[in-house]
Design a protein around this motif. Sequence first.
Motif, PDB file in Angstrom:
ATOM      1  N   UNK A  22      77.008  78.655  36.880  1.00 23.77           N
ATOM      2  CA  UNK A  22      76.619  78.168  35.555  1.00 23.77           C
ATOM      3  C   UNK A  22      75.923  76.819  35.645  1.00 23.77           C
ATOM      4  N   UNK A  23      76.228  76.035  36.668  1.00 17.38           N
ATOM      5  CA  UNK A  23      75.596  74.724  36.814  1.00 17.38           C
ATOM      6  C   UNK A  23      74.155  74.819  37.272  1.00 17.38           C
ATOM      7  N   UNK A  24      73.790  75.946  37.872  1.00 16.56           N
ATOM      8  CA  UNK A  24      72.395  76.079  38.322  1.00 16.56           C
ATOM      9  C   UNK A  24      71.611  77.012  37.407  1.00 16.56           C
ATOM     10  N   UNK A  25      72.192  77.327  36.239  1.00 17.37           N
ATOM     11  CA  UNK A  25      71.433  78.051  35.229  1.00 17.37           C
ATOM     12  C   UNK A  25      71.666  79.540  35.196  1.00 17.37           C
ATOM     13  N   UNK A 180      75.358  73.298  44.780  1.00 17.78           N
ATOM     14  CA  UNK A 180      74.236  72.840  45.609  1.00 17.78           C
ATOM     15  C   UNK A 180      73.871  73.882  46.655  1.00 17.78           C
ATOM     16  N   UNK A 181      74.867  74.465  47.321  1.00 20.00           N
ATOM     17  CA  UNK A 181      74.609  75.484  48.331  1.00 20.00           C
ATOM     18  C   UNK A 181      73.910  76.697  47.720  1.00 20.00           C
ATOM     19  N   UNK A 182      74.371  77.124  46.541  1.00 24.11           N
ATOM     20  CA  UNK A 182      73.771  78.293  45.896  1.00 24.11           C
ATOM     21  C   UNK A 182      72.362  78.001  45.408  1.00 24.11           C
ATOM     22  N   UNK A 194      67.814  70.407  42.707  1.00 23.21           N
ATOM     23  CA  UNK A 194      68.626  70.525  43.915  1.00 23.21           C
ATOM     24  C   UNK A 194      69.127  69.166  44.380  1.00 23.21           C
ATOM     25  N   UNK A 195      68.243  68.166  44.306  1.00 21.97           N
ATOM     26  CA  UNK A 195      68.629  66.825  44.727  1.00 21.97           C
ATOM     27  C   UNK A 195      69.710  66.263  43.818  1.00 21.97           C
ATOM     28  N   UNK A 196      69.593  66.535  42.514  1.00 17.51           N
ATOM     29  CA  UNK A 196      70.623  66.075  41.575  1.00 17.51           C
ATOM     30  C   UNK A 196      71.979  66.702  41.903  1.00 17.51           C
ATOM     31  N   UNK A 197      71.973  67.989  42.223  1.00 20.47           N
ATOM     32  CA  UNK A 197      73.217  68.677  42.569  1.00 20.47           C
ATOM     33  C   UNK A 197      73.810  68.106  43.857  1.00 20.47           C
TER      34      UNK A 197
END
Length: 228
Positions: A22-25, A180-182, A194-197
């Motif tokens: 959910x954090x990556x949309x 971040x990995x996903x 990605x950098x923010x994560x």
Amino acid sequence: MATSGTRTFTLAVDEIIEEAFSRIGGEPQTGKEAQQGRRSLNLLLQEWLNRSVQLWTVTTSSQSLTANTSSYTLNSHTVDIEEAVIRKTNSDNSFTDFELERISRDDYLNIPNKSDTGRPSQYFLDKQLTPSVFLYPTPDDSTDALRFNERRRIEDITASTENVDIPDRFLPCAISGLAYYLALKRPQIEMQRRQELKVLYEEEFNRAMQDNREKVDLIIKPDLRYKI
């Protein structure tokens, strides 16, 4: 309004994966994505072993000694030995612990006569896929025991319904790290996101590790021994 009175909140593996997606949309929609999430979470936990000592993975173990035997095979899940002693059983069934000094591979190799016997005072940990520990001098008393604090691998994740072998306070950084990995696997995720994560993951991991330490005074003593 009354509080719950409970302190049992935790998340199962599938909930961690869902939160990370959910954090990556997006949310995991297929069994394949859930499988990828479990695999990435396992990789994340393995990466933690390279960062520092996780105190919850340290446990005290014992190895019975055999006279005239210097090497002992440890468990394959042993990552490292933090401290070690030789425990001697006294005549009144009490115990006396003698500290062992850890030496390097080169130091052990340079010992002229490794078959010298006596109460061990040094040990060398050979970090193979299945690690072994070598004692010097070679033990001469089979009633003694090697006692050591070993750092073990974090338990594997094998099913989505399991809990993770970490303290609950590490759940935020586990979710951030998994997100971040996903995100690295999805080309549509922008580099900035990605950098923010990654930054969020590192910040939360560092905060968790600040409390994951021995809270004792640091005492530095000079080593006054010398070698001829």
